[in-house]
Design a protein around this motif. Structure first.
Motif, PDB file in Angstrom:
ATOM      1  N   LYS B 257      26.048  -7.311  16.377  1.00 18.82           N
ATOM      2  CA  LYS B 257      25.409  -6.980  15.112  1.00 18.82           C
ATOM      3  C   LYS B 257      24.175  -6.109  15.339  1.00 18.82           C
ATOM      4  O   LYS B 257      23.956  -5.112  14.658  1.00 18.82           O
ATOM      5  CB  LYS B 257      25.024  -8.292  14.395  1.00 18.82           C
ATOM      6  CG  LYS B 257      24.174  -8.142  13.158  1.00 18.82           C
ATOM      7  CD  LYS B 257      25.036  -7.803  11.944  1.00 18.82           C
ATOM      8  CE  LYS B 257      24.247  -7.929  10.656  1.00 18.82           C
ATOM      9  NZ  LYS B 257      23.396  -6.764  10.394  1.00 18.82           N
ATOM     10  N   PHE B 260      25.117  -2.586  16.224  1.00 20.74           N
ATOM     11  CA  PHE B 260      25.467  -1.840  15.020  1.00 20.74           C
ATOM     12  C   PHE B 260      24.198  -1.438  14.265  1.00 20.74           C
ATOM     13  O   PHE B 260      23.991  -0.265  13.941  1.00 20.74           O
ATOM     14  CB  PHE B 260      26.365  -2.723  14.136  1.00 20.74           C
ATOM     15  CG  PHE B 260      26.820  -2.072  12.870  1.00 20.74           C
ATOM     16  CD1 PHE B 260      27.872  -1.167  12.893  1.00 20.74           C
ATOM     17  CD2 PHE B 260      26.207  -2.364  11.667  1.00 20.74           C
ATOM     18  CE1 PHE B 260      28.310  -0.563  11.723  1.00 20.74           C
ATOM     19  CE2 PHE B 260      26.635  -1.758  10.493  1.00 20.74           C
ATOM     20  CZ  PHE B 260      27.686  -0.859  10.525  1.00 20.74           C
ATOM     21  N   ASN B 263      21.989   1.277  15.937  1.00 20.95           N
ATOM     22  CA  ASN B 263      22.538   2.623  15.764  1.00 20.95           C
ATOM     23  C   ASN B 263      22.243   3.134  14.362  1.00 20.95           C
ATOM     24  O   ASN B 263      21.780   4.254  14.170  1.00 20.95           O
ATOM     25  CB  ASN B 263      24.053   2.617  16.018  1.00 20.95           C
ATOM     26  CG  ASN B 263      24.393   2.838  17.484  1.00 20.95           C
ATOM     27  OD1 ASN B 263      24.150   3.908  18.026  1.00 20.95           O
ATOM     28  ND2 ASN B 263      24.941   1.813  18.123  1.00 20.95           N
ATOM     29  N   CYS B 334      30.046   3.246   9.654  1.00 19.91           N
ATOM     30  CA  CYS B 334      30.724   3.023  10.935  1.00 19.91           C
ATOM     31  C   CYS B 334      29.945   3.628  12.101  1.00 19.91           C
ATOM     32  O   CYS B 334      29.198   4.579  11.933  1.00 19.91           O
ATOM     33  CB  CYS B 334      32.110   3.654  10.926  1.00 19.91           C
ATOM     34  SG  CYS B 334      33.275   2.778   9.897  1.00 19.91           S
ATOM     35  N   VAL B 335      30.144   3.047  13.272  1.00 18.08           N
ATOM     36  CA  VAL B 335      29.668   3.618  14.521  1.00 18.08           C
ATOM     37  C   VAL B 335      30.915   3.959  15.326  1.00 18.08           C
ATOM     38  O   VAL B 335      31.639   3.051  15.741  1.00 18.08           O
ATOM     39  CB  VAL B 335      28.786   2.617  15.297  1.00 18.08           C
ATOM     40  CG1 VAL B 335      28.395   3.188  16.648  1.00 18.08           C
ATOM     41  CG2 VAL B 335      27.543   2.252  14.481  1.00 18.08           C
ATOM     42  N   TYR B 350      32.461  -0.424   8.041  1.00 18.09           N
ATOM     43  CA  TYR B 350      31.824  -1.394   8.943  1.00 18.09           C
ATOM     44  C   TYR B 350      32.637  -1.626  10.199  1.00 18.09           C
ATOM     45  O   TYR B 350      33.026  -2.744  10.511  1.00 18.09           O
ATOM     46  CB  TYR B 350      31.548  -2.719   8.208  1.00 18.09           C
ATOM     47  CG  TYR B 350      30.488  -2.577   7.148  1.00 18.09           C
ATOM     48  CD1 TYR B 350      29.157  -2.393   7.523  1.00 18.09           C
ATOM     49  CD2 TYR B 350      30.816  -2.596   5.808  1.00 18.09           C
ATOM     50  CE1 TYR B 350      28.179  -2.235   6.561  1.00 18.09           C
ATOM     51  CE2 TYR B 350      29.835  -2.438   4.839  1.00 18.09           C
ATOM     52  CZ  TYR B 350      28.512  -2.260   5.216  1.00 18.09           C
ATOM     53  OH  TYR B 350      27.540  -2.091   4.277  1.00 18.09           O
ATOM     54  N   ILE B 352      32.983  -0.706  14.453  1.00 20.43           N
ATOM     55  CA  ILE B 352      32.468  -0.119  15.689  1.00 20.43           C
ATOM     56  C   ILE B 352      33.688   0.181  16.518  1.00 20.43           C
ATOM     57  O   ILE B 352      34.417  -0.732  16.912  1.00 20.43           O
ATOM     58  CB  ILE B 352      31.570  -1.098  16.462  1.00 20.43           C
ATOM     59  CG1 ILE B 352      30.391  -1.542  15.605  1.00 20.43           C
ATOM     60  CG2 ILE B 352      31.087  -0.466  17.754  1.00 20.43           C
ATOM     61  CD1 ILE B 352      29.599  -2.703  16.209  1.00 20.43           C
ATOM     62  N   PRO B 372      30.364  -6.587  11.534  1.00 20.36           N
ATOM     63  CA  PRO B 372      31.140  -5.367  11.762  1.00 20.36           C
ATOM     64  C   PRO B 372      32.287  -5.634  12.738  1.00 20.36           C
ATOM     65  O   PRO B 372      32.125  -6.390  13.688  1.00 20.36           O
ATOM     66  CB  PRO B 372      30.116  -4.396  12.349  1.00 20.36           C
ATOM     67  CG  PRO B 372      28.960  -5.221  12.780  1.00 20.36           C
ATOM     68  CD  PRO B 372      28.981  -6.496  12.006  1.00 20.36           C
ATOM     69  N   TYR B 374      34.808  -4.837  15.697  1.00 19.07           N
ATOM     70  CA  TYR B 374      34.782  -4.033  16.925  1.00 19.07           C
ATOM     71  C   TYR B 374      36.202  -3.739  17.394  1.00 19.07           C
ATOM     72  O   TYR B 374      37.037  -4.638  17.444  1.00 19.07           O
ATOM     73  CB  TYR B 374      34.017  -4.791  18.013  1.00 19.07           C
ATOM     74  CG  TYR B 374      34.167  -4.185  19.387  1.00 19.07           C
ATOM     75  CD1 TYR B 374      33.442  -3.044  19.740  1.00 19.07           C
ATOM     76  CD2 TYR B 374      35.039  -4.732  20.317  1.00 19.07           C
ATOM     77  CE1 TYR B 374      33.586  -2.471  20.989  1.00 19.07           C
ATOM     78  CE2 TYR B 374      35.178  -4.164  21.574  1.00 19.07           C
ATOM     79  CZ  TYR B 374      34.454  -3.035  21.906  1.00 19.07           C
ATOM     80  OH  TYR B 374      34.607  -2.468  23.146  1.00 19.07           O
TER      81      TYR B 374
END
Lengths: 402, 381
Positions: B257, B260, B263, B334-335, B350, B352, B372, B374
């Protein structure tokens, strides 16, 4: 240990038709395509073709270029034996000479070439945007048993008289050379890229130097002399993207073509033929919640709060809220302030365009000029720069330049 | 030295706090976790050191270090390809029994011979779980002025939830400091669970090289493991430990978390400028082309590295190098790490995604703000 082929890159040109852009730097150092400089193309072509020794012949405003090339590491040209070397004119025991012509520049560096004892030398030009595999060109040269080969492009017949033309037979053997002729016999334009057998090149360079009448130029002297002696000369057909970016409009056009790789043929997104450059080292670029970005290329370090359409932004460009950028080439570090309108133009590095200033205009039927602003210029608030302007000096708040 | 007045060498521990983000370190270590669009966690400490004139840096790796070696190479991008000093990576040393170190005492003990031969007066020890832009010269100056034996950098902040949740059997301890008015540490708390702002140690230390060697030798002989728990904490009366307050921007990775969130926080210009100024942060060069936005794309509040091609819609995102978002795809909050591909019409929120993930055409995948989702390296969703 001998090298099979080394490259000599002619980078001495002043590029006087780029006016404001080449006031402080040589043409090959002019930024291109978002994060490159023109010279990145021939250098990357060399490395991708397996050529690891490159001599760069400089003369005009070499400082930016020297610093940019450095030890050649970004192009993987920092080598123990070979690598990239910048070769300016230098002083000798018998005095010093500027490079008098393209052939003379190579002549003055014969000893550099001899250090590597190459079989072949490729002569490149530092003012073209082109992705080309020189190893395929060399394969052609060897297969033909040539002593000299030149890369040629087919150009439309109606434009042929603007170029140096090679007349060749069905085996690609060159029979005649016409420099910008009124009545072209061929539409094969020389790209200014040559492969020579080194022994032949050396012989003709020495002969040319001894001729006081000579202009010491490849096109005007060396090639005619080779023809006169009936040497084995061949034309190598190249059909990829090639552009001489010697004028403001061609430089602008080539940048815009980068935005349309599907149709223009210049694809920078090619993992198998990467173009290397010295990187800015900035963070990723940012597009704010209120910004608009359409059909553009944006480089690391940019901050976009305004509107950017069909444009190329180099590293670290800032576009403030309410500013509009369209059909523009904006080079590194330039700031476009609130409400400014920047259209159909080239803006060089580290320029400030003041609030509500206007630079350039979208082309009309009668007016197709590309406004150009030189590096480090300050354009005052509310200033107006016309579509044909060439800005070399700061423009005060509210002033106009056409 | 002529070009800088720094007489310090750096030692980094790239595996510290691996246990906080097991997903991200399944094939790497804390130091090589991608962060902030085009960087890895180790870049921030390396660059801070280099920018302070520290050009002798050792990295004592424990496990999973292939990705780190790939990232660092010879250290050229950080200007650490030096004849004297430069970058040194110490892999685990295998004698009759291969032994991996647990705490810093064992880690430093494994390089005592190396330390003996160095010339620098001071040593800076640091983990790589915090991204920051720190002036080590200021810290060393304060250390010297305080007359302390050891200085610890700390930040006043709440203990992150991820750190509080570390299982005791993991070797990743954390510390808070009780500090007297003159800046001397009078108590070190080990794994405390207090709420509210604490003087949370950043595990960055300045100590004289000779003293470090002496302390480590003594502690290693007694079978001690942890520098803080076993050397500093029990002997605060004898050792003068100074607390150095760091007030700059920090991004601490303490769980998925926080990864996320940290970032995402960089979408705010003030935070980005806090992390990337005054000194530049260096990283491995990939020679990507500039990012291309194709007609019909839309981008709102995003940070995007070079090499991306955007045809769809992106909003509130951090995109690493070489990400492709195809036509009709929607990417929100988003990452997306290097070379993620979001195919046509996919709709994600949401998320990664780790390196080289593909989200197939038309797929819909959504996490939430508090959790989020992953997606692991090379996965095709």
């Amino acid at each position: 240990m001998a090298k099979e082929m080394i490259a000599m890159l002619l980078a001495g040109g002043q590029g006087s038709r780029l006016y404001a852009l080449t006031q402080k730097l040589a043409k090959p150092a002019v930024p291109f395509g978002g994060k490159y400089r023109i010279i990145d193309f021939p250098l990357s072509n060399c490395v991708n073709s397996g050529i690891d020794t490159v001599g760069i012949l400089t003369q005009y405003q070499p400082m930016v270029l020297n610093e940019y090339i450095g030890n050649g590491q970004p192009w993987d040209l920092d080598r123990l034996y070979g690598g990239v070397h910048v070769l300016p004119p230098y002083q000798k025991a018998s005095g010093s000479d500027w490079y008098k012509g393209t052939a003379n520049a190579i002549y003055q560096n014969i000893s550099f070439i001899e250090r590597y004892n190459p079989q072949y030398v490729i002569i490149l030009s530092g003012d073209q945007i082109c992705k080309q595999d020189y190893s395929d060109f060399l394969r052609f040269h060897k297969e033909k048993g040539a002593e000299f080969s030149v890369a040629v492009m087919e150009v439309p017949w109606e434009e042929a008289s603007r170029f140096g033309l090679m007349v060749a037979d069905e085996n690609d053997k060159i029979t005649e050379f016409q420099e910008k002729p009124k009545n072209p016999k061929s539409n094969l334009a020389s790209m200014g890229i040559y492969i020579f057998n080194w022994d032949i090149l050396k012989k003709y360079l020495i002969e040319d130097e001894a001729d006081p009448e000579s202009e010491n130029d490849f096109g005007n002297n060396i090639i005619p002399n080779l023809l006169r002696d009936g040497r084995n000369m061949y034309a190598y057909h190249f059909s990829g993207y090639w552009k001489d970016v010697g004028t403001i409009s061609s430089l602008w056009e080539a940048n815009m073509e980068v935005l349309d790789p599907e149709n223009s043929g210049i694809n920078l997104f090619d993992d198998s033929w990467k173009i290397y450059s010295r990187n800015s080292g900035m963070t990723g670029h940012k597009v704010s919640a209120d910004a608009v970005v359409e059909n553009s290329m944006i480089t690391d370090g940019c901050r976009i709060n305004g509107t950017v359409k069909h444009s190329i932004l180099f590293a670290g460009v800032k576009v403030e809220a309410g500013a509009e950028v369209e059909d523009a080439v904006v080079m590194g570090g330039t700031v476009i302030k609130k409400g400014a309108v920047v259209k159909h133009c080239i803006i060089a590095e580290n320029v400030v365009v003041g609030e509500n200033a206007v630079v350039g205009a979208m082309p009309t039927e009668t007016e197709k000029g590309v406004a150009t602003v030189g590096s480090g210029i300050y354009i005052g608030d509310n200033a107006k720069i016309g579509p044909n302007a060439m800005v070399n000096n700061n423009v005060k708040d509210g002033d106009e330049q056409w | 030295m002529v070009n800088s007045n720094t007489s310090a060498l750096g030692i980094l521990f790239p595996n510290s706090y691996d246990s906080l983000v097991p997903e991200l370190v399944s094939e790497r270590l804390m130091a090589s976790i991608p962060f902030a669009g085009r960087y890895r966690m180790v870049d921030f400490l390396l660059s801070s050191m280099v920018n302070c004139g520290i050009d002798n840096i050792s990295i004592v790796v424990r496990n999973n270090y292939h990705s780190l070696m790939d990232h660092l190479g010879s250290g050229r991008e950080w200007d650490l390809t030096r004849k004297n000093g430069g970058l040194t990576i110490f892999p685990p040393y295998s004698e009759k029994t291969v032994k991996m170190y647990n705490g810093r005492v064992e880690a430093v003990a494994s390089i005592l011979d190396f330390l003996k031969d160095q010339k620098e007066k001071y040593v800076i020890l640091a983990d790589t779980n915090i991204a920051l832009n720190i002036d080590f010269n200021a810290m060393i100056a304060e250390h010297i002025a305080s007359g302390a034996d050891v200085s610890i950098a700390y930040k006043e902040e709440e203990i992150p939830a991820g750190i509080l949740a570390i299982p005791v059997e993991k070797n990743d301890l954390y510390y808070t400091l009780s500090i007297s008015e003159d800046g001397r540490v009078n108590r070190i708390y080990i794994n405390p669970e207090e709420s509210g702002p604490q003087n949370l140690s950043m595990n960055i230390y300045v100590i004289e090289r000779e003293m470090l060697m002496e302390q480590i030798k003594g502690a290693y002989a007694r079978g001690y493991i942890y520098f803080e728990r076993d050397i500093l904490a029990p002997r605060l009366d004898k050792l003068h430990v100074h607390a150095y307050k760091f007030e700059g921007y920090t991004a601490r990775i303490s769980d998925m978390k926080s990864y996320f969130d940290e970032n995402m926080k960089l979408l705010d210009d003030a935070n980005l400028d806090g992390l990337f100024s005054p000194s530049p942060i260096y990283t491995k060069i990939r020679d990507d082309n500039p990012t291309r936005y194709i007609s019909g794309s839309s981008a709102k509040n995003v940070m995007v590295a070079d090499g991306c091609v955007i045809e769809g819609e992106i909003e509130n995102c951090v995109l690493f190098r070489g990400v492709k978002v195809a036509k009709g795809a929607k990417v929100k909050n988003c990452v997306l790490m290097q070379d993620t591909v979001v195919e046509e019409g996919a709709n994600i929120e949401y998320l990664i995604t780790d390196k080289n993930v593909t989200i197939s055409a038309g797929k819909e995948l959504k996490g939430t703000d508090s959790f989020p989702v992953y997606v692991a390296k090379y996965r095709i969703v």
